[in-house]
Design a protein around this motif. Structure first.
Motif, PDB file in Angstrom:
ATOM      1  N   GLU A 153      13.648  -2.666   3.590  1.00 34.02           N
ATOM      2  CA  GLU A 153      13.928  -2.777   5.024  1.00 34.02           C
ATOM      3  C   GLU A 153      13.384  -4.050   5.661  1.00 34.02           C
ATOM      4  N   VAL A 154      12.656  -4.848   4.877  1.00 38.27           N
ATOM      5  CA  VAL A 154      12.044  -6.058   5.432  1.00 38.27           C
ATOM      6  C   VAL A 154      12.987  -7.240   5.260  1.00 38.27           C
ATOM      7  N   GLU A 155      13.134  -8.022   6.322  1.00 39.27           N
ATOM      8  CA  GLU A 155      14.004  -9.193   6.276  1.00 39.27           C
ATOM      9  C   GLU A 155      13.501 -10.187   5.234  1.00 39.27           C
ATOM     10  N   VAL A 156      14.416 -10.676   4.432  1.00 38.77           N
ATOM     11  CA  VAL A 156      14.076 -11.656   3.401  1.00 38.77           C
ATOM     12  C   VAL A 156      14.167 -13.054   3.986  1.00 38.77           C
ATOM     13  N   THR A 157      13.107 -13.847   3.796  1.00 41.36           N
ATOM     14  CA  THR A 157      13.071 -15.218   4.281  1.00 41.36           C
ATOM     15  C   THR A 157      12.731 -16.168   3.134  1.00 41.36           C
ATOM     16  N   ALA A 158      13.008 -17.442   3.348  1.00 38.31           N
ATOM     17  CA  ALA A 158      12.752 -18.436   2.303  1.00 38.31           C
ATOM     18  C   ALA A 158      11.265 -18.621   2.069  1.00 38.31           C
ATOM     19  N   ASP A 159      10.473 -18.480   3.128  1.00 31.49           N
ATOM     20  CA  ASP A 159       9.017 -18.600   3.023  1.00 31.49           C
ATOM     21  C   ASP A 159       8.398 -17.217   3.172  1.00 31.49           C
ATOM     22  N   VAL A 160       7.595 -16.825   2.214  1.00 33.87           N
ATOM     23  CA  VAL A 160       6.981 -15.498   2.266  1.00 33.87           C
ATOM     24  C   VAL A 160       5.770 -15.470   1.338  1.00 33.87           C
ATOM     25  N   ALA A 161       4.817 -14.613   1.655  1.00 37.26           N
ATOM     26  CA  ALA A 161       3.661 -14.392   0.772  1.00 37.26           C
ATOM     27  C   ALA A 161       3.532 -12.894   0.529  1.00 37.26           C
ATOM     28  N   MET A 218       8.828  -9.308  -6.143  1.00 35.49           N
ATOM     29  CA  MET A 218       9.157 -10.724  -6.272  1.00 35.49           C
ATOM     30  C   MET A 218      10.636 -10.936  -6.504  1.00 35.49           C
ATOM     31  N   TYR A 219      11.239 -10.119  -7.350  1.00 30.06           N
ATOM     32  CA  TYR A 219      12.665 -10.304  -7.605  1.00 30.06           C
ATOM     33  C   TYR A 219      13.512  -9.871  -6.409  1.00 30.06           C
ATOM     34  N   HIS A 220      13.015  -8.936  -5.635  1.00 28.56           N
ATOM     35  CA  HIS A 220      13.737  -8.569  -4.407  1.00 28.56           C
ATOM     36  C   HIS A 220      13.795  -9.769  -3.469  1.00 28.56           C
ATOM     37  N   PHE A 221      12.662 -10.411  -3.248  1.00 29.12           N
ATOM     38  CA  PHE A 221      12.642 -11.542  -2.320  1.00 29.12           C
ATOM     39  C   PHE A 221      13.279 -12.790  -2.918  1.00 29.12           C
ATOM     40  N   GLU A 232       0.842  -1.203   0.000  1.00 31.09           N
ATOM     41  CA  GLU A 232       0.000   0.000   0.000  1.00 31.09           C
ATOM     42  C   GLU A 232       0.871   1.245   0.000  1.00 31.09           C
ATOM     43  N   LEU A 233       0.306   2.326  -0.505  1.00 30.51           N
ATOM     44  CA  LEU A 233       0.954   3.632  -0.430  1.00 30.51           C
ATOM     45  C   LEU A 233       0.458   4.299   0.850  1.00 30.51           C
ATOM     46  N   ASN A 234       1.247   4.180   1.888  1.00 26.59           N
ATOM     47  CA  ASN A 234       0.820   4.642   3.206  1.00 26.59           C
ATOM     48  C   ASN A 234       2.065   4.980   4.010  1.00 26.59           C
ATOM     49  N   VAL A 235       2.029   6.069   4.761  1.00 23.63           N
ATOM     50  CA  VAL A 235       3.198   6.468   5.554  1.00 23.63           C
ATOM     51  C   VAL A 235       3.526   5.443   6.631  1.00 23.63           C
ATOM     52  N   ASP A 236       2.547   4.624   7.006  1.00 23.53           N
ATOM     53  CA  ASP A 236       2.792   3.610   8.031  1.00 23.53           C
ATOM     54  C   ASP A 236       3.365   2.316   7.452  1.00 23.53           C
ATOM     55  N   ALA A 237       3.375   2.196   6.139  1.00 19.84           N
ATOM     56  CA  ALA A 237       3.958   1.006   5.514  1.00 19.84           C
ATOM     57  C   ALA A 237       5.478   1.109   5.524  1.00 19.84           C
ATOM     58  N   LYS A 238       6.150  -0.022   5.332  1.00 18.32           N
ATOM     59  CA  LYS A 238       7.614  -0.066   5.355  1.00 18.32           C
ATOM     60  C   LYS A 238       8.179  -0.087   3.935  1.00 18.32           C
ATOM     61  N   PRO A 239       9.286   0.604   3.703  1.00 19.40           N
ATOM     62  CA  PRO A 239       9.966   0.426   2.414  1.00 19.40           C
ATOM     63  C   PRO A 239      10.367  -1.045   2.266  1.00 19.40           C
ATOM     64  N   PHE A 240      10.140  -1.609   1.101  1.00 18.48           N
ATOM     65  CA  PHE A 240      10.349  -3.053   0.950  1.00 18.48           C
ATOM     66  C   PHE A 240      11.783  -3.470   1.220  1.00 18.48           C
ATOM     67  N   ASN A 253       2.890  -4.168   5.942  1.00 18.15           N
ATOM     68  CA  ASN A 253       2.546  -3.679   4.616  1.00 18.15           C
ATOM     69  C   ASN A 253       3.730  -2.906   4.055  1.00 18.15           C
ATOM     70  N   LEU A 254       4.027  -3.137   2.805  1.00 19.26           N
ATOM     71  CA  LEU A 254       5.219  -2.594   2.176  1.00 19.26           C
ATOM     72  C   LEU A 254       4.852  -1.550   1.133  1.00 19.26           C
ATOM     73  N   TYR A 255       5.804  -0.668   0.860  1.00 21.00           N
ATOM     74  CA  TYR A 255       5.634   0.224  -0.282  1.00 21.00           C
ATOM     75  C   TYR A 255       6.943   0.321  -1.040  1.00 21.00           C
ATOM     76  N   ILE A 256       6.811   0.672  -2.315  1.00 16.84           N
ATOM     77  CA  ILE A 256       7.972   0.888  -3.184  1.00 16.84           C
ATOM     78  C   ILE A 256       8.147   2.392  -3.347  1.00 16.84           C
ATOM     79  N   PRO A 257       9.276   2.943  -2.940  1.00 13.10           N
ATOM     80  CA  PRO A 257       9.469   4.394  -3.062  1.00 13.10           C
ATOM     81  C   PRO A 257       9.320   4.870  -4.507  1.00 13.10           C
ATOM     82  N   ILE A 258       8.680   6.006  -4.667  1.00 13.31           N
ATOM     83  CA  ILE A 258       8.531   6.635  -5.984  1.00 13.31           C
ATOM     84  C   ILE A 258       9.360   7.909  -5.982  1.00 13.31           C
ATOM     85  N   TYR A 259      10.304   7.996  -6.884  1.00 11.14           N
ATOM     86  CA  TYR A 259      11.249   9.117  -6.886  1.00 11.14           C
ATOM     87  C   TYR A 259      10.864  10.218  -7.878  1.00 11.14           C
ATOM     88  N   GLY A 260       9.973   9.873  -8.799  1.00 10.44           N
ATOM     89  CA  GLY A 260       9.529  10.874  -9.761  1.00 10.44           C
ATOM     90  C   GLY A 260       8.169  11.432  -9.389  1.00 10.44           C
TER      91      GLY A 260
END
Length: 256
Positions: free
Chosen positions: A198-206, A249-252, A188-196, A227-234
């Motif tokens: 910063e989230v620990e990558v694990t073998a199991d994830v949804a 998906m490619y990040h994880f 989601e685009l939300n100030v309370d969401a985390k930049p993706f 909940n994660l967000y992808i920073p938008i620079y433009g």
């Protein structure tokens, strides 16, 4: 080899119904068009009930078709193929494929969850990207485009034969995954969401992706781990859901 020359043939009239979801569900089968997709379905063990091919298609793919067995092969006229196809210029080959019942008991690995993603191109692109990124499967919640529609099938380019696609109630699946210690991340685009990043990558994830206009439903966002967000620079307001899913998906997948 049987021949059908008229588009009013009873079998052809019955097959045309498969362009509608309710008839695909009732009959338990669907239409698959184009040599690449038909060949891929056969290669991965799908049941091809019928193969319909024009005279031009026979000239082009005759040796492959002979190996499939003539009992399921129908030569049809160009008129018949046009009546079945939803393409401006049909390739000249189409198959009727039996639907598989997908029952998943093991949700380990990386999974993509889709909430009300309605555009066929987006659904197909995300399934294809999940396949490329080594994901274990894709779970489609209520309101998603039907993966057995011809537009979604073309967009998936055969990836649906490589990994399971399951229809689920996401509000039930998410707690089940969490009970198995599989983290579920919404988007989601939300100030309370985390930049993706910063989230620990694990073998199991949804990863949970949402509707093109509305995003992930609020009641689902409320039960995810984060909940994660992808920073938008433009200056763009948002990313296309298929593009966003590919980045995540490619990040994880690539960070393990």
């Amino acid at each position: 080899m049987k021949e059908i020359q008229a588009s009013k043939n009873p079998l052809i009239k019955e097959l045309r119904k498969l362009h509608q979801k309710k008839h695909r569900e009732e009959q338990g089968r669907y239409l698959l068009e184009g040599f690449h997709l038909v060949e891929e379905a056969a290669r991965w063990g799908e049941t091809l009930e019928l193969i319909l091919v024009t005279q031009r298609g026979l000239r082009e793919w005759g040796s492959w078709l002979v190996r499939q067995g003539e009992e399921s092969l129908y030569q049809v006229s160009d008129e018949v193929m046009r009546s079945l196809s939803d393409l401006p210029t049909p390739q000249g080959i189409m198959a009727v494929v039996s639907k598989k019942t997908q029952i998943i008991t093991d949700f380990s690995g990386r999974w993509l969850l889709l909430d009300r993603v309605q555009d066929p191109g987006n659904v197909g692109t995300m399934v294809r990207t999940a396949d490329a990124a080594g994901f274990a499967g894709v779970a489609l919640g209520t309101g998603c485009a039907d993966p057995y529609s011809t537009k979604v099938l073309r967009s998936m380019q055969g990836s649906n034969f490589h990994l399971p696609l399951v229809n689920v109630q996401l509000e039930q699946l998410i707690p089940q995954l969490q009970q198995l210690s599989i983290p579920v991340y919404g988007t989601e685009l939300n100030v309370d969401a985390k930049p993706f990043q910063e989230v620990e990558v694990t073998a199991d994830v949804a990863l949970l992706m949402g509707n093109e206009g509305q995003g992930v439903a609020k009641d689902l966002l409320n039960i995810t781990d984060f909940n994660l967000y992808i920073p938008i620079y433009g200056k763009a307001e948002s990313l296309n859901v298929g593009v966003a899913a590919g980045i995540l998906m490619y990040h994880f997948a690539g960070s393990l």
